[in-house]
Design a protein around this motif. Structure first.
Motif, PDB file in Angstrom:
ATOM      1  N   MET A   1       0.864  -1.380   0.011  1.00  0.00           N
ATOM      2  CA  MET A   1       0.029  -0.180   0.066  1.00  0.00           C
ATOM      3  C   MET A   1       0.913   1.340  -0.119  1.00  0.00           C
ATOM      4  N   GLY A   2       0.418   2.265  -0.752  1.00  0.00           N
ATOM      5  CA  GLY A   2       1.196   3.477  -0.756  1.00  0.00           C
ATOM      6  C   GLY A   2       0.694   4.223  -2.160  1.00  0.00           C
ATOM      7  N   PRO A   3       1.219   5.410  -2.205  1.00  0.00           N
ATOM      8  CA  PRO A   3       0.742   6.424  -3.106  1.00  0.00           C
ATOM      9  C   PRO A   3       1.154   5.921  -4.582  1.00  0.00           C
ATOM     10  N   HIS A   4       2.271   5.190  -4.943  1.00  0.00           N
ATOM     11  CA  HIS A   4       2.935   4.933  -6.028  1.00  0.00           C
ATOM     12  C   HIS A   4       3.161   3.258  -6.239  1.00  0.00           C
ATOM     13  N   VAL A   5       2.269   2.567  -5.266  1.00  0.00           N
ATOM     14  CA  VAL A   5       2.298   1.133  -5.448  1.00  0.00           C
ATOM     15  C   VAL A   5       1.914   0.521  -7.008  1.00  0.00           C
TER      16      VAL A   5
END
Length: 54
Positions: free
Chosen positions: A1-5
Motif C-alpha cells: 500500500m502506498g501512493p505509488h504502489v
C-alpha cells in the motif's frame, strides 16, 4: 500500500508472468527516480551487478 504502489505492482507482475531470472530483469533500464528503479537495483544485485554496493 502506498501512493505509488501501482508502479511496483505492474513491474513485479511482468517479472512473475515472464518467469524472469535476475539477469533478464537487470539488463533493462529502470528510470530514476522511481520505485521501479528500486526493483531494478534489486535484480542487478541478484545478478551480481549491483550499482550501489560497498
Amino acid at each position: 500500500m502506498g501512493p505509488h504502489v501501482s508502479e511496483m505492482i505492474a513491474e513485479s507482475q511482468l517479472i512473475v508472468g515472464w518467469d524472469a531470472e535476475p539477469v533478464d530483469v537487470a539488463r533493462h533500464i529502470h528510470a530514476h527516480p522511481t520505485l521501479s528503479e528500486a526493483v531494478g537495483e534489486t535484480f542487478l544485485t541478484l545478478a551480481g551487478r549491483g550499482l550501489h554496493q560497498q
